[in-house]
Motif scaffolding. Structure first.
Motif, PDB file in Angstrom:
ATOM      1  N   GLY A   1      22.576  35.971 -16.538  1.00  0.00           N
ATOM      2  CA  GLY A   1      22.683  34.541 -17.730  1.00  0.00           C
ATOM      3  C   GLY A   1      23.958  33.933 -17.128  1.00  0.00           C
ATOM      4  N   ALA A   2      22.861  32.121 -17.251  1.00  0.00           N
ATOM      5  CA  ALA A   2      23.618  30.895 -16.541  1.00  0.00           C
ATOM      6  C   ALA A   2      25.248  30.854 -16.456  1.00  0.00           C
ATOM      7  N   ASN A   3      25.503  31.273 -17.812  1.00  0.00           N
ATOM      8  CA  ASN A   3      26.993  30.582 -17.952  1.00  0.00           C
ATOM      9  C   ASN A   3      27.902  31.510 -17.033  1.00  0.00           C
TER      10      ASN A   3
ATOM     11  N   PHE B   1      22.292  24.968  -8.432  1.00  0.00           N
ATOM     12  CA  PHE B   1      21.810  26.102  -7.747  1.00  0.00           C
ATOM     13  C   PHE B   1      21.799  27.391  -8.853  1.00  0.00           C
ATOM     14  N   ILE B   2      23.231  27.236  -9.440  1.00  0.00           N
ATOM     15  CA  ILE B   2      22.374  28.920 -10.287  1.00  0.00           C
ATOM     16  C   ILE B   2      20.757  29.267 -10.652  1.00  0.00           C
ATOM     17  N   HIS B   3      20.282  28.016 -11.592  1.00  0.00           N
ATOM     18  CA  HIS B   3      19.282  28.086 -12.166  1.00  0.00           C
ATOM     19  C   HIS B   3      17.907  28.312 -10.672  1.00  0.00           C
ATOM     20  N   TYR B   4      18.352  27.886  -9.863  1.00  0.00           N
ATOM     21  CA  TYR B   4      17.771  27.938  -8.472  1.00  0.00           C
ATOM     22  C   TYR B   4      17.816  29.575  -8.379  1.00  0.00           C
ATOM     23  N   LEU B   5      18.996  30.137  -8.146  1.00  0.00           N
ATOM     24  CA  LEU B   5      19.490  31.486  -8.233  1.00  0.00           C
ATOM     25  C   LEU B   5      19.287  32.568  -8.958  1.00  0.00           C
ATOM     26  N   GLY B   6      18.572  32.332 -10.349  1.00  0.00           N
ATOM     27  CA  GLY B   6      17.937  32.610 -11.155  1.00  0.00           C
ATOM     28  C   GLY B   6      16.485  33.188 -11.273  1.00  0.00           C
ATOM     29  N   LEU B   7      15.704  32.353 -10.287  1.00  0.00           N
ATOM     30  CA  LEU B   7      14.319  32.104 -10.278  1.00  0.00           C
ATOM     31  C   LEU B   7      14.468  32.836  -9.804  1.00  0.00           C
ATOM     32  N   ALA B   8      14.967  32.376  -7.942  1.00  0.00           N
ATOM     33  CA  ALA B   8      14.676  33.147  -7.035  1.00  0.00           C
ATOM     34  C   ALA B   8      14.772  34.557  -7.011  1.00  0.00           C
TER      35      ALA B   8
ATOM     36  N   HIS C   1      14.620  36.312  -9.534  1.00  0.00           N
ATOM     37  CA  HIS C   1      13.763  36.903 -10.308  1.00  0.00           C
ATOM     38  C   HIS C   1      12.087  37.244  -9.433  1.00  0.00           C
ATOM     39  N   ILE C   2      11.811  36.454  -8.436  1.00  0.00           N
ATOM     40  CA  ILE C   2      10.827  36.720  -7.855  1.00  0.00           C
ATOM     41  C   ILE C   2      10.960  37.728  -7.021  1.00  0.00           C
ATOM     42  N   GLU C   3      12.818  37.281  -6.551  1.00  0.00           N
ATOM     43  CA  GLU C   3      12.656  38.544  -5.332  1.00  0.00           C
ATOM     44  C   GLU C   3      11.901  40.311  -6.275  1.00  0.00           C
ATOM     45  N   GLU C   4      12.586  40.206  -7.656  1.00  0.00           N
ATOM     46  CA  GLU C   4      12.465  41.578  -8.508  1.00  0.00           C
ATOM     47  C   GLU C   4      10.526  41.123  -8.375  1.00  0.00           C
ATOM     48  N   HIS C   5      10.209  40.842  -8.381  1.00  0.00           N
ATOM     49  CA  HIS C   5       8.605  40.724  -8.548  1.00  0.00           C
ATOM     50  C   HIS C   5       7.723  41.002  -7.280  1.00  0.00           C
ATOM     51  N   LEU C   6       8.153  40.328  -5.871  1.00  0.00           N
ATOM     52  CA  LEU C   6       7.437  40.526  -4.899  1.00  0.00           C
ATOM     53  C   LEU C   6       8.131  42.126  -4.898  1.00  0.00           C
ATOM     54  N   LYS C   7       9.121  42.512  -5.079  1.00  0.00           N
ATOM     55  CA  LYS C   7       9.466  43.915  -4.878  1.00  0.00           C
ATOM     56  C   LYS C   7       8.143  44.662  -5.647  1.00  0.00           C
ATOM     57  N   GLY C   8       8.136  44.228  -6.777  1.00  0.00           N
ATOM     58  CA  GLY C   8       7.284  45.766  -7.274  1.00  0.00           C
ATOM     59  C   GLY C   8       5.703  45.192  -6.903  1.00  0.00           C
ATOM     60  N   LEU C   9       5.573  44.388  -6.042  1.00  0.00           N
ATOM     61  CA  LEU C   9       4.057  44.642  -5.501  1.00  0.00           C
ATOM     62  C   LEU C   9       3.702  45.414  -4.184  1.00  0.00           C
ATOM     63  N   ASN C  10       5.439  46.141  -3.591  1.00  0.00           N
ATOM     64  CA  ASN C  10       4.717  46.857  -2.957  1.00  0.00           C
ATOM     65  C   ASN C  10       3.936  48.111  -3.028  1.00  0.00           C
ATOM     66  N   HIS C  11       2.630  48.230  -2.601  1.00  0.00           N
ATOM     67  CA  HIS C  11       2.328  49.009  -3.022  1.00  0.00           C
ATOM     68  C   HIS C  11       1.911  50.235  -2.158  1.00  0.00           C
ATOM     69  N   ASN C  12       1.453  51.168  -3.225  1.00  0.00           N
ATOM     70  CA  ASN C  12       1.766  52.091  -3.175  1.00  0.00           C
ATOM     71  C   ASN C  12       0.862  52.907  -1.564  1.00  0.00           C
ATOM     72  N   PRO C  13       1.566  53.480  -0.688  1.00  0.00           N
ATOM     73  CA  PRO C  13       1.103  53.622   0.824  1.00  0.00           C
ATOM     74  C   PRO C  13      -0.331  54.391   0.393  1.00  0.00           C
TER      75      PRO C  13
ATOM     76  N   ARG D   1       7.400  28.309 -13.843  1.00  0.00           N
ATOM     77  CA  ARG D   1       8.898  28.298 -13.727  1.00  0.00           C
ATOM     78  C   ARG D   1       9.431  27.406 -12.504  1.00  0.00           C
ATOM     79  N   CYS D   2       8.634  27.698 -11.656  1.00  0.00           N
ATOM     80  CA  CYS D   2       8.862  27.030 -10.111  1.00  0.00           C
ATOM     81  C   CYS D   2       8.680  25.948 -10.165  1.00  0.00           C
ATOM     82  N   GLU D   3       7.351  25.283 -10.430  1.00  0.00           N
ATOM     83  CA  GLU D   3       6.690  23.984 -10.790  1.00  0.00           C
ATOM     84  C   GLU D   3       8.092  23.165 -11.991  1.00  0.00           C
ATOM     85  N   ALA D   4       7.758  23.609 -12.536  1.00  0.00           N
ATOM     86  CA  ALA D   4       8.749  22.504 -14.073  1.00  0.00           C
ATOM     87  C   ALA D   4      10.308  22.907 -13.915  1.00  0.00           C
ATOM     88  N   MET D   5      10.824  23.400 -12.052  1.00  0.00           N
ATOM     89  CA  MET D   5      12.120  23.323 -12.330  1.00  0.00           C
ATOM     90  C   MET D   5      12.489  22.066 -10.518  1.00  0.00           C
ATOM     91  N   MET D   6      11.164  22.549  -9.848  1.00  0.00           N
ATOM     92  CA  MET D   6      10.647  21.136  -8.870  1.00  0.00           C
ATOM     93  C   MET D   6      10.861  19.489 -10.170  1.00  0.00           C
TER      94      MET D   6
END
Lengths: 343, 761
Positions: B91-93, B116-123, B125-137, B157-162
């Motif tokens: 959480g941001a606070n 920075f904190i807002h960016y960090l929260g999003l980044a 989240h994106i990392e987590e999302h990309l990890k989830g993309l790892n396909h089952n080989p 969210r990225c575009e809005a933040m930009m």
């Protein structure tokens, strides 16, 4: 009510099938004066394709089965993963396909309890997606004394879960020293008669195949206690030595084009690069020594006779590998001639 | 459908490098770390850090950027823990509060911190999302539907933040995240649009990370030439992405190369392509040096390629393990290659304003080939730049050293002076360029070790003392810690099988004082003894250091004498002749009787501590004081009560053995598996037996003496007669039959498991 098949274990079912087939073939042998060994080929590309030349070779040699490399199994971050998984490109395959799985030996330095299931499921999925009916699977692993028990256990486990006939590749030293290397617990084995000599040595004449080397392994070797098929090389390559060390392997090298590039011929199979240039998707450096290695007709026939004189017998000859660039250089009858000798 | 792209991309890139011709070597990084020609010398003067850094950790480079963003309010370590972490965003606070708790400067940057904190929260989240993309080989069909909705949310969210962010620094990172997100979802056209929108003509740190993603995307779009061109730019200008870029460059035909060159906007970009090809570890690079020369003349990149080429050829000319050249045994292909490199060097030297580097590389190549005269001739005057000066000194030194040369005292002095010079006046066997250690690279082979090995293989340096000090180790890890693994793997391991004997130490003392000491010997002595002497006389130099070495060796000699009570006089005499500083008080009380055997594994942990003295235990005696006391007791003239004195000596020697708690009085090192040193059980057993002859010993004392004797017998038993397990410790019988009424007996029954086992046998 359970079906007969489900009551029997898949292993027992397979054994029955094999014995029945063996009995059938033995009885038919008695009636035949002479029969040629079956001919087959390996398909070792990631994208499945057969061009008109290749189809013609398969047709001429009455090939019914293709041994197709499905994927390799390697280690990534300590996990077993399949790599270079075959893409059939929605092709219709007018042959029985026998999946071949290459497993890196180091995988069996540890015990992988689930590997058998993973391979079975992936092969089944590939087969289902491409409408293939599988009856046999072949494992290729250059096992050693430190990995044999895990590898053999894997083979046993796989046979428990799969209804397919399981075959495994056998190197020449494994044929000669079964008491030291162990005998894989499989339905049958395929003896690999290629990659015989030291590829890293600049002075090796031909690392692919050599009758003298073959003789040293098979001449006095007793009958191997498994049904055997035979794999023979039908390929060529270029080995590039840079500052005395093997630096690159150029598969399917276009030997006819060599005169068009700045090479100095050192012998009938050795060339030296005179400058830096690209040839055959390879960047050659000035001073590189290129050694071309073939599995030519004469050596293949010599080896076939050696194998015929040995105590081993082979039901099938599988040539490595189906390849329109190199195979047409053989006489059309060569594969039949070899199969004829072998049987 | 798109989830498997991440792995597939990786597999594709790896496959590209493996399946193409580079099956046996496609690494584009500097790989040769064993060298007398140190590539990092370039760091000193040429301001090429961005080119020459050895694959810096991308995360660290990114953190450094954030440190600048926060104007030094937070240090790298704190920011690293905030950004690269395992725990979820709280959480941001909470996150803001946590960040601010790391502040090291009292400045108000609230707006930046919140951004920075807002960016960090999003980044995150994106990392987590990309990890989830790892396909089952192990699956062909992947289930990706669940990720599609999340992709839309994250993109929005990225575009809005930009839109809201006023910091270009953060906006660029948001754009990078958006590009990454689209790439891993297979939206390659969108990656291209976003890259062009946000990073066209931008050359910031993060722009190269975005370029890396962009190049990967257009590779998937089939634009191989463009992607090669971009990856080569990433490789050249973004060290933090070099690791991934190298695997992605796929040039394997003249057409590929020409197509990539055609895209270059200037000559610098063109030579980058040649540079990358030359840096491929399989390639010899001389052709690329020539190509760069033809385009831009004497360029830093061609110097870097020459270093790479020299390191390659050096591997064939040197036997690092032996400190020898083998120019008579190289093949013609290696020799031809070395000759081509020499020709190239001449070409540069003959040009206008040649960089002084070329003389050094030429000189070193001649030295490798055994052409020492030409090497010295080419070396020329010493350059003024410190890094190049060092390399100049190294080459001069190698030439002076020659092969098995009988060195004059002047030459030894010059070599010693040069060794000091290249090592910043420190005597060390570490790499000359210490940043190699910071990079955590292996330094099994380096210039200093090469010199030491060369001297050890020189027949003119074969006496025991020379072999000792040129071992490439320090006394703590060598003479006083025998049988240990030779950490630096010198080819000629010295005294592993040698006993630490009085005779050997006397020989060392005699040899070291025999000849005039050269600067080279001084350097080696400093390497060998300095850290040990520093504990006693940290400021010792010149004659004082020289004397200190004698004192160290004499202290060892005296300690070895002290191991036998018959030689205590000799030990005392030597201890008295050396300064008291060298007679450390040791830990452990040798006269304390303990029923329980000290546990070698636990009691004196760390049991393999060779540090001297041990500060964790109370100090008792200096060796001199102890030796004098033992001597008095041992030579006691008491007619009545001598047995008590002798028992005290036996007890002390037991405690000072490697099984005792006062072992440091007589040994310098012990290990649970490899015990060596003072193990004189029979001698101690004999003393107890002698003591027991004295009738003045009371029953408690006699019980103790029998118990001590039995303990010695147990030690002797362990190493010999296993068949007579219970026949040993015969003194236990005495204890049972004659002293069961003593208090000591009761304590033995209570505390000694071995005794109980014996009783119940």
């Amino acid at each position: 009510m359970k079906s007969f098949r489900s009551v029997m274990s898949s292993r027992a079912f397979k054994l029955c099938s094999i014995f029945s087939l063996l009995a059938l073939s033995m009885s038919s042998c008695k009636e035949e004066v002479h029969q040629q060994a079956e001919i087959s080929f390996y398909h070792w590309k990631q994208d499945f394709s057969l061009d008109s030349n290749e189809l013609a070779i398969l047709s001429d040699n009455k090939v019914n089965e293709l041994y197709v490399r499905f994927f390799d199994v390697t280690l990534e971050d300590g996990n077993c993963v399949p790599i270079s998984v075959i893409d059939f490109n929605k092709a219709t395959i007018p042959y029985d396909v026998i999946p071949c799985i290459y497993i890196e030996n180091r995988i069996f330095e540890g015990y992988n309890s689930d590997l058998d299931n993973k391979i079975f499921e992936l092969v089944s999925e590939i087969a289902e997606l491409n409408n293939l009916t599988i009856s046999e699977i072949q494992f290729d692993c250059d096992w050693t004394s430190s990995t044999d028990s895990n590898y053999f256990q894997f083979l046993k486990n796989f046979q428990e879960i799969s209804p397919w006939i399981v075959s495994a590749t056998l190197r020449l030293h494994q044929l000669k020293y079964p008491e030291m290397t162990g005998i894989p617990p499989v339905d049958k084995a395929v003896l690999m008669c290629y990659n015989m000599d030291d590829i890293y040595d600049l002075e090796t004449t031909n690392s692919i195949i050599s009758n003298n080397t073959l003789l040293s392994y098979v001449s006095k070797t007793p009958v191997y206690p498994l049904e055997l098929d035979l794999a023979l090389p039908a390929y060529h390559w270029g080995l590039v030595y840079r500052l005395d060390d093997l630096a690159l392997i150029v598969n399917d090298i276009e030997t006819d084009s060599i005169p068009n590039y700045p090479f100095t011929m050192l012998s009938s199979t050795k060339y030296q690069a005179d400058s830096n240039f690209y040839f055959n998707q390879t960047y050659f450096n000035r001073g590189d020594i290129l050694r071309i290695e073939y599995s030519n007709k004469e050596v293949l026939l010599e080896c076939a006779h050696t194998l015929k004189r040995s105590k081993q017998s082979f039901k099938k000859v599988i040539f490595y590998h189906i390849n329109s660039q190199y195979l047409p250089s053989y006489e059309e009858s060569l594969f039949k001639e070899i199969a004829d000798i072998i049987h | 459908m798109k989830n498997r792209y991440l792995k597939r991309l990786l597999i594709l890139f790896i496959s590209c490098s493996l399946i193409s011709s580079s099956v046996l070597g496609g690494y584009y990084g500097p790989t040769f770390r064993n060298s007398n020609f140190d590539e990092s010398l370039m760091l000193y003067d040429l301001e090429l850090n961005n080119i020459l850094d050895i694959l810096p950790e991308p995360a660290l480079s990114n953190i450094e950027e954030w440190v600048l963003f926060f104007e030094g309010k937070y240090d790298a370590k704190s920011l690293n823990s905030v950004i690269y972490r395992n725990e979820a965003f709280k959480g941001a606070n909470d996150e803001l509060e946590k960040l601010q708790s790391y502040s090291i400067l009292d400045i108000n940057l609230l707006e930046k911190e919140e951004a920075f904190i807002h960016y960090l929260g999003l980044a995150l989240h994106i990392e987590e999302h990309l990890k989830g993309l790892n396909h089952n080989p192990w699956k062909i069909k992947q289930d990706n539907a669940i990720h599609a909705g999340e992709f839309d949310v994250l993109s929005q969210r990225c575009e809005a933040m930009m839109d809201q962010s006023s910091y270009k620094f953060i906006n660029e990172r948001l754009a990078y995240q958006l590009i990454k997100l689209n790439r891993y979802h297979g939206n390659y056209d969108e990656v291209e649009r976003l890259y062009k929108l946000h990073f066209k003509n931008v050359s910031s740190f993060i722009s190269y990370w975005a370029m890396d993603q962009y190049a990967g995307a257009i590779r998937k779009l089939g634009r191989k030439a463009e992607s090669n061109y971009l990856f080569s730019k990433v490789y050249t200008y973004s060290p933090s992405r070099r690791g991934s870029a190298i695997l992605s460059i796929d040039i394997n035909s003249a057409l590929d190369m020409q197509s990539a060159i055609a895209l270059c906007r200037n000559d610098e970009e063109k030579i980058a392509l040649y540079f990358v090809r030359g840096m491929n570890s399989a390639n010899l690079a001389d052709g690329e040096i020539q190509s760069i020369y033809e385009i831009l003349g004497d360029h830093p990149l061609s110097r870097q390629l020459m270093i790479k080429a020299i390191l390659k050829v050096e591997n064939h000319y040197l036997e690092f393990d032996k400190g020898k050249r083998k120019f008579n045994y190289v093949s013609s292909s290696v020799e031809n290659y070395a000759n081509r490199l020499i020709q190239l060097n001449h070409q540069f030297i003959d040009g206008d304003n040649a960089h002084p580097f070329w003389r050094l590389s030429l000189s070193y190549l001649y030295w490798l080939k055994g052409a020492d005269d030409k090497s010295m001739e080419s070396l020329g005057d010493a350059p003024s730049q410190p890094g190049l000066l060092k390399q100049h000194q190294i080459i001069e030194l190698l030439n002076l050293l020659g092969d098995n040369k009988d060195l004059t005292i002047n030459e030894e002095n010059r070599i010693g002076s040069l060794l000091y010079a290249v090592n910043d006046n420190l005597a060390t066997i570490s790499p000359v360029f210490l940043d190699e250690i910071e990079r955590n690279t292996s330094y099994k082979n380096n210039f200093n070790l090469y010199i030491f090995r060369a001297i050890r293989s020189n027949p003119n340096f074969q006496n025991d003392y020379q072999r000792l000090i040129f071992s490439g180790k320090r006394i703590e890890k060598d003479l006083l810690r025998r049988k240990e693994q030779d950490e630096l793997q010198l080819a000629y391991t010295s005294i592993h099988d040698e006993q630490l004997t009085v005779e050997y130490i006397q020989k060392l003392l005699s040899l070291r004082n025999k000849n005039t000491k050269s600067k080279l010997i001084d350097y080696a002595e400093q390497c060998y003894f300095r850290s040990y002497v520093n504990r006693i006389w940290p400021d010792a130099s010149g004659d004082k250091f020289d004397k200190a070495i004698d004192y160290v060796l004499k202290e060892i000699e005296a300690t070895l004498w002290m191991r036998n009570p018959d030689n205590l006089d000799k030990a005392i005499s030597i201890f008295q002749s050396i300064p008291v500083d060298f007679l450390f008080p040791c830990s452990g009380n040798p006269f304390e009787f303990r029923v329980k055997e000290p546990n070698i594994h636990l009691d004196n942990f760390p049991f393999n501590d060779y540090s001297y003295p041990d500060s964790t235990l109370p100090e008792r005696y200096s060796k001199l004081v102890l030796a004098e006391k033992l001597n008095r007791l041992y030579n006691s003239k008491k007619s009545n009560g001598r047995g008590k004195d002798l028992f005290q000596v036996a007890l002390a020697y037991y405690n000072m053995s490697l099984s005792g708690n006062a072992w440091k009085y007589l040994s310098y090192f012990r290990h649970s598996n490899e015990q060596s040193g003072n193990l004189h059980w029979a001698m101690i057993d004999a003393m107890t037996r002698e003591a027991l002859k004295d009738s003045s010993l009371n029953d408690e004392e006699r019980a103790m003496a029998h118990y001590l004797g039995a303990r010695c017998q147990k030690k002797i038993f362990k190493s010999s007669d296993k068949a007579n397990f219970f026949n040993f410790r015969k003194d236990f019988n005495k204890l049972i039959s004659e002293y069961s009424h003593t208090e000591f007996y009761q304590s033995v029954v209570k505390e000694c498991a071995d005794f109980r086992l014996y009783v119940n046998k």
